[in-house]
Write an enzyme that holds these catalytic residues in place. Structure first.
Site, PDB file in Angstrom:
ATOM      1  N   HIS A 283      -9.083 -12.129   7.998  1.00 41.16           N
ATOM      2  CA  HIS A 283      -9.202 -10.721   7.633  1.00 41.16           C
ATOM      3  C   HIS A 283      -7.917  -9.941   7.959  1.00 41.16           C
ATOM      4  CE1 HIS A 283     -11.640  -6.902   7.323  1.00 41.16           C
ATOM      5  NE2 HIS A 283     -10.621  -6.481   8.073  1.00 41.16           N
ATOM      6  N   GLU A 287      -5.072  -8.572   5.215  1.00 45.42           N
ATOM      7  CA  GLU A 287      -4.806  -7.140   5.165  1.00 45.42           C
ATOM      8  C   GLU A 287      -3.307  -6.840   5.283  1.00 45.42           C
ATOM      9  OE1 GLU A 287      -7.144  -4.964   4.463  1.00 45.42           O
ATOM     10  OE2 GLU A 287      -5.553  -3.438   4.429  1.00 45.42           O
ATOM     11  N   LYS A 290      -1.441  -8.042   2.102  1.00 44.20           N
ATOM     12  CA  LYS A 290      -1.672  -7.136   0.964  1.00 44.20           C
ATOM     13  C   LYS A 290      -0.759  -5.910   1.053  1.00 44.20           C
ATOM     14  CE  LYS A 290      -6.004  -6.203   1.125  1.00 44.20           C
ATOM     15  NZ  LYS A 290      -7.310  -5.608   0.910  1.00 44.20           N
ATOM     16  N   ASN A 291      -0.660  -5.350   2.251  1.00 49.71           N
ATOM     17  CA  ASN A 291       0.193  -4.172   2.437  1.00 49.71           C
ATOM     18  C   ASN A 291       1.653  -4.493   2.123  1.00 49.71           C
ATOM     19  OD1 ASN A 291      -1.141  -1.627   3.604  1.00 49.71           O
ATOM     20  ND2 ASN A 291      -2.172  -3.296   4.655  1.00 49.71           N
TER      21      ASN A 291
HETATM   22  C1  W6P Z   1       4.675  -1.228   4.221  1.00 47.91           C
HETATM   23  C2  W6P Z   1       3.556  -0.446   4.830  1.00 47.91           C
HETATM   24  C3  W6P Z   1       2.848  -1.505   5.589  1.00 47.91           C
HETATM   25  C4  W6P Z   1       1.711  -1.438   6.379  1.00 47.91           C
HETATM   26  C5  W6P Z   1       1.257  -2.608   6.978  1.00 47.91           C
HETATM   27  C6  W6P Z   1       1.905  -3.808   6.805  1.00 47.91           C
HETATM   28  C7  W6P Z   1       3.033  -3.883   6.029  1.00 47.91           C
HETATM   29  C8  W6P Z   1       3.506  -2.726   5.413  1.00 47.91           C
HETATM   30  N1  W6P Z   1       4.611  -2.555   4.578  1.00 47.91           N
HETATM   31  O1  W6P Z   1       5.556  -0.785   3.499  1.00 47.91           O
END
Ligand code: W6P
Length: 442
Positions: A283, A287, A290-291
Site C-alpha cells: 500500500h 502510493e 503513483k505520486n
Molecule cells: C512529487 C510530490 C510527491 C509526493 C509524494 C511522493 C513523491 C512525490 N513527487 O512531486
C-alpha cells in the site's frame, strides 16, 4: 440512550496495545484454547477501542460532528460496539479457567506493557488481577473446549468479520464528511484539531483492523508458509516492491493513456527479508510510486514517453531500519507546500468523486485518490514504528523516505501524538496553496 451509557462506560478504560512481536509470538499454531483466549481478549478490547472512537466523534466541533457522513460513521461504530457486547461469552469451569491461565513452557514470556498492570477492565472474563494482554499472549496447548466454547469462538469470528466489512467505507465516508463541513464553512481551512483527530482516528482504525484481520486469519487456519495471520515473518522486500512498481506503472499508463510509464529503477542490496505485513508495505510503496509517476508525467507531458527521467527506488538495510527512498525528477514541490501534503482537509476531490458509485463504476483504479493516500501511508509506516518523510527540491524533484523499523518491537501507537507534525501549519495557509496542492494530490 442506554447504548450510549455503555459506550461512555467502556470509553473510560484504556486501550491495550499489541505489538507486532506479540502478535507473532501468539499466533504460532494456535490451539482451540488459544483461539478462545484470543476471542476473550478481543471481545473486551474491541468494544473499548470502538467506544473511544464514538466518544471522539461526539466531541468534534459541533458543526462537524453533525455532518451527515460523520453521523453515519459514528452509527457504524456504535452498532459494532453493540453487536460485540450483545454477543454472550460462555461460562467456563474452574478447571478450564486454570488451564487458560497456565503459561506455555516453550514460549518466551511476553512482557506486558507496564501501564496495563494498573487497569481494571469492564468485563472480568478471567481473573481481574492479571493484565489482559499478558494473558492473551500466553499460548495454551491442551484445553478441552466444550462445544459451547467452540461455537462461541466461531460466532465471534463471524461477528468481527462483519464488523470489519461494515467499516470498509469509513475512510471515504469521513472524507465526505470533511467535504460537507468545508462546504458548510465555505472557506478552505486547515484545522489543526481536525487534523489531529483524523490522524488518531485513522491510526486507531489501522490497529482495530489489524487485530481483527489477524484473529480471523489465525482462526481460518494455517495460512501460507512464513505467515502468522496477516504478518509475513519473511517479507521479501524486493518482491513486494516489484509488485507495487508493476501496479503503479499500469495505473499510470491507463490514467494518462501512455504506452509506457516512466521507468522505475530499483537498487536493492541482496534479498532482504523481514517481518512485516506485506499488504501494508504494498500500500505504502504503491502510493509513493503513483505520486512520483504522476509528477514525472505531468512535468514532461505525454509526448515524452521514451525520455522520462527514471524514478529511483533505493533500498538501504541497516541494523535498526530498512529505508526505502523513492526519488523522482518530477519538478518537486515548494518547501512551504510540504506540510499540506499531510493534511486531510486540503483535498481537492469533489463530493461526486467520493460517491461510492463513482469510484466503483470507474473501473480504473484511481491514479489520484482523494488526497488521503500520503497521510494514511505515513500512519501505516508509524503503526509499526517506522515513518515517512518527504524532501523536495523545488524545480527538480522529490525524495520520499520510507523508514521501516526492523526490530518490530515498538509498542502499538494508541495515544497518537506527533507534535512535530503540527508546528508548521499553525497559521492558516493562504489560498495560493491551492495550485500547489493540486499538483501534489491531483
Ligand atoms: C512529487 C510530490 C510527491 C509526493 C509524494 C511522493 C513523491 C512525490 N513527487 O512531486
Amino acid at each position: 440512550p442506554q447504548l450510549y451509557d455503555k459506550i461512555k462506560y467502556f470509553a473510560r478504560f484504556p486501550q491495550t496495545g499489541v505489538s507486532l512481536r506479540q502478535m507473532v509470538l501468539f499466533g504460532q499454531k494456535p490451539s482451540q484454547g488459544t483461539l478462545f483466549k484470543a476471542s476473550q481478549f478481543l471481545h473486551e478490547e474491541l468494544p473499548i477501542r470502538l467506544a473511544h472512537r464514538v466518544k471522539e466523534l461526539d466531541e468534534l466541533p459541533q458543526n462537524l460532528s453533525h455532518m451527515p457522513s460523520i453521523v453515519k460513521v459514528k452509527n457504524w461504530y456504535a452498532q459494532s460496539f453493540q453487536e460485540l457486547i450483545d454477543l454472550k461469552a460462555p461460562q467456563i469451569s474452574n478447571t478450564m479457567r486454570e488451564q487458560l491461565m497456565s503459561r506455555s513452557e516453550h514460549l518466551p514470556h511476553s512482557v506486558p506493557n507496564p501501564s496495563i498492570a494498573k487497569m481494571i477492565k469492564p468485563q472480568n472474563a478471567l481473573q481481574a488481577s492479571v493484565p489482559i494482554a499478558h494473558r492473551y499472549y500466553n499460548n495454551i496447548e491442551q484445553v478441552d473446549c466444550s462445544p459451547e466454547i467452540i461455537d462461541y469462538t466461531s460466532t465471534f469470528v463471524k461477528t468481527i468479520e462483519k464488523v470489519k466489512r461494515r467499516h470498509d467505507p469509513v475512510v471515504t465516508t469521513i472524507a465526505q464528511g470533511i467535504l460537507e463541513y468545508k462546504e458548510h464553512l465555505n472557506s478552505p481551512v486547515i484545522d489543526t484539531e481536525i487534523q489531529r483527530f483524523l490522524d488518531r482516528f485513522y491510526m486507531s482504525r489501522i490497529g482495530i483492523r489489524m487485530l481483527i484481520g489477524q484473529h480471523v486469519e489465525l482462526y481460518r487456519g494455517p495460512g501460507r508458509k512464513n505467515y502468522v495471520g496477516v504478518i509475513c515473518t519473511k517479507t521479501k522486500l524486493r518482491e513486494v516492491a516489484m509488485d507495487a512498481v508493476a501496479n503503479a506503472k499500469f495505473i499510470c499508463e491507463e490514467h494518462y493513456g501512455l504506452f509506457k510509464a516512466p521507468e522505475v529503477h530499483m537498487f536493492c542490496p541482496g534479498d532482504i527479508e523481514f517481518m512485516y505485513v506485506p499488504s501494508h508495505l504494498n500500500h505504502m510503496l504503491f502510493e509513493l510510486l503513483k505520486n512520483s509517476l504522476r509528477a514525472v508525467v505531468e512535468r514532461y507531458g505525454s509526448d515524452y514517453e521514451d525520455e522520462y527521467p527514471p524514478i529511483k527506488l533505493i533500498i538501504a538495510h541497516g541494523k535498526e531500519d530498512i529505508t526505502i527512498k523513492v526519488s523522482d525528477e518530477g519538478g518537486g514541490i515548494p518547501r512551504s507546500g510540504i506540510p499540506l501534503v499531510w493534511t486531510y482537509m486540503y483535498t481537492t476531490a469533489t463530493a461526486q468523486e467520493l460517491e461510492p458509485e463513482f469510484s466503483q463504476s470507474d473501473f480504473k483504479a484511481p491514479m489520484a485518490g482523494f488526497g488521503y493516500g500520503l497521510p494514511i501511508s505515513r500512519l501505516y509506516a508509524r503503526y509499526f514504528g517506522g515513518d515517512l518523510k518527504l524532501i523536495s527540491m523545488e524545480g527538480y524533484g522529490t525524495d520520499a523516505y520510507l523508514h521501516l523499523n526492523r526490530l518490530s518491537n515498538s509498542d502499538e501507537p494508541l495515544i497518537y501524538t506527533h507534535e512535530e507534525d503540527f508546528i508548521q501549519y499553525k497559521e492558516q495557509p493562504s489560498i495560493q496553496y491551492d495550485e500547489q496542492i493540486e499538483a501534489v494530490s491531483g
